[in-house]
Structure formats: structure tokens, C-alpha cells
Design an enzyme around this catalytic site. Sequence first.
Site, PDB file in Angstrom:
ATOM      1  N   ASN A  69       0.825  -1.197   0.000  1.00  0.00           N
ATOM      2  CA  ASN A  69       0.000   0.000   0.000  1.00  0.00           C
ATOM      3  C   ASN A  69       0.862   1.250   0.000  1.00  0.00           C
ATOM      4  O   ASN A  69       1.978   1.262   0.518  1.00  0.00           O
ATOM      5  CB  ASN A  69      -0.960   0.008   1.199  1.00  0.00           C
ATOM      6  CG  ASN A  69      -0.328   0.608   2.448  1.00  0.00           C
ATOM      7  OD1 ASN A  69      -0.298   1.831   2.620  1.00  0.00           O
ATOM      8  ND2 ASN A  69       0.183  -0.253   3.315  1.00  0.00           N
ATOM      9  N   ASN A 128       2.407   6.483  15.882  1.00  0.00           N
ATOM     10  CA  ASN A 128       2.913   5.788  14.694  1.00  0.00           C
ATOM     11  C   ASN A 128       4.189   6.463  14.216  1.00  0.00           C
ATOM     12  O   ASN A 128       4.144   7.546  13.627  1.00  0.00           O
ATOM     13  CB  ASN A 128       1.824   5.817  13.607  1.00  0.00           C
ATOM     14  CG  ASN A 128       2.222   5.073  12.354  1.00  0.00           C
ATOM     15  OD1 ASN A 128       3.350   4.578  12.242  1.00  0.00           O
ATOM     16  ND2 ASN A 128       1.316   4.991  11.402  1.00  0.00           N
ATOM     17  N   CYS A 131       5.382   4.756   9.529  1.00  0.00           N
ATOM     18  CA  CYS A 131       4.706   4.702   8.219  1.00  0.00           C
ATOM     19  C   CYS A 131       5.738   4.860   7.104  1.00  0.00           C
ATOM     20  O   CYS A 131       6.470   5.856   7.073  1.00  0.00           O
ATOM     21  CB  CYS A 131       3.654   5.802   8.108  1.00  0.00           C
ATOM     22  SG  CYS A 131       3.007   5.943   6.432  1.00  0.00           S
ATOM     23  N   ASN A 193       5.238  -2.467  11.586  1.00  0.00           N
ATOM     24  CA  ASN A 193       4.518  -1.797  10.504  1.00  0.00           C
ATOM     25  C   ASN A 193       4.879  -2.515   9.199  1.00  0.00           C
ATOM     26  O   ASN A 193       5.663  -3.465   9.195  1.00  0.00           O
ATOM     27  CB  ASN A 193       4.918  -0.316  10.460  1.00  0.00           C
ATOM     28  CG  ASN A 193       3.811   0.575   9.888  1.00  0.00           C
ATOM     29  OD1 ASN A 193       3.181   0.224   8.893  1.00  0.00           O
ATOM     30  ND2 ASN A 193       3.573   1.704  10.519  1.00  0.00           N
TER      31      ASN A 193
END
Length: 301
Positions: A69, A128, A131, A193
Site C-alpha cells: 500500500n 505511529n 509509516c 509496521n
Amino acid sequence: MAELKTKLGRLELQNPIVTASGTFGYGTEFTDFVDLDRIGAITLKSVTMEAKIGNIPPRIAETPSGMMNSIGLENNGIQDLIKRRLPALEGYKNLKVIANIAGHSIEENIECARILEKEKRVDALELNISCPNVAAGGLSFCFDLPVVEKLISKVRDEYSGPLIVKLSASVPDIVKLAEVSIKAGAEILSLINTIPAMEVDITSRKLFFKRGVAGLSGPAIRPIALKAIYDVASHFKIPIIGIGGVSSIEDVLKFLIIGADAVSIGMMNFINPKIAETLIDELDEYLNTNKLTLAELTLQS
Ligand code: RRO
């Protein structure tokens, strides 16, 4: 019924099955398939102060053993989360809600944490720092340990509830990254992740994703996640939410045995939106059939 209650420090879950950020929307999209109130916790899609339109398509690619993604943090901003998304989760009394923040700077994360501190429907905050799909912040934080230290301690100052930090396995030394995170105030670690990866479009002979890099998830990364969890769990006594390619009860058991205290389901939600609830039932059945407790799922030497 087996005892599935799971304590991640101060964060108590009715069972150890969690849904991963970005793979389960804001929970309510899944109510046709799943009884949300049976899930241990859901992790909401990463949020930023302002709305973000995300990366230029294409944003998704399939691989033989997972998906990639390049969403680029698309979200409607923190005020929309507060006004629209959190109220929709009010009725689910057994479900814990983890908000995930992914500001591009230390200051933006501080601001997000300060705002979410006031939100009663947020049971824990996941910071987070991993990413792979943004130019500023995201994974680049993980490569700068002094920044990690400062970021976590500043967010810690603003947020009094359980603080989770989501790490990447794509770093030179995940044990060192975990150590810095814990010292700075992380109470729970979630790992891993997606893994930075690439795809090529044969027809155009260009990189498939506009940014080149995209995040690989799914079964391909499961053994990488297992090693990261093993490495961190064997050095620190910190609750771990294991994430990475879990698609069956056998995978859940492997993650728990190797050192995770809870298991987060990511890509598999797209293939089978009922998977979280199914895995809770299967875990219950496994423990009953084998006369085991969750605490007994530990790695034997
Ligand atoms: O939005 C994304 O592109 C994204 C995020 Br914030 C993340 O943490 N991991 C990922 O694979 N994609």
C-alpha cells in the site's frame, strides 16, 4: 469458555485480538460482518491535525503472498475523528479503542496527543513512528534515535493514558529502538509496521507506485514480525502487540508463543472481514481443547 482477558499494562482487553490501524477503518464500516463489542480493541486509521488527501494513485498492489500500500495517510483530520468517528463507537462497552496518531513533526504529534487526552472514548494512544509512505515523519523518525526519544517523551507529557508506540522492523537495530522508546515513556510496543518495498509496471517500465516505495504487508512479512517480536520480548518486559501477516489461528498462537501479549490483524481484514471474531472463537476453542491458559503460551527452550 477459556479466560481470554489480556492486560497490556494499564490497557485491559477482553481478549488479545486487535485490529490494525488502516485495515479496519473506524470500526463502524465492519458492523455488517462483525460484532465490534466482541473484539479486544480496534486501532483507528492514523490521524493528523488537518485532513490529508493521501498519495497519488495507484495505492494498492497485490503480491503472491500479501499486498502493498501507498495510502499516504489519507484521513479527514482530528476534528472529524472527534466529531464523527468516536461518537459512533460510544455504544460498544466491551471494545477498547486505540487512536493512532501520525503527525509529520514532533509538534504535530504533541498537538494530536493534547487533543486526544480529552477524549473519553479513546482508551489508548498509538504513536505511529513507522509509516513508510510519507516524506516527512513516519519511518524517518525511526532512524533518528534522539528524535524518537524527544518525540515520545513530549507525547508522554501530553497524554496520561496508555501510550503505545508502533515500531518498524526496517531499522538497523530494533532492540535499540525499543530501548529508547521504553526509556522515553512507551508503555506498550506494537510491531511491526509494513516493510518498505517496490513494484515495477512492465508496460510503462516505470516504478508502479508514484513514490517508488510502498509498504508490504500480509503473510510475506509474518516471519519478519516474529523475529522482531522475539528480539524485543527477549530483552524487555514490556507488553507487545504483535502485527504482521496474521491470517489464521496458528499464526495467532505463534505470535503469542514467541512473545506478543496481543495480536493485531491487518491485511486479512480485507480478505475476510469476519476474521477478528473468528480468531477469538478459535483461540477460545484451542485453549479449551488443549487445556491451556493464555499465560502458558510461552516459548519453550
Ligand atoms: O497511510 C499509509 O500509507 C500507511 C501508514 Br500511516 C502506515 O503506518 N503504514 C502503512 O503501511 N501505510
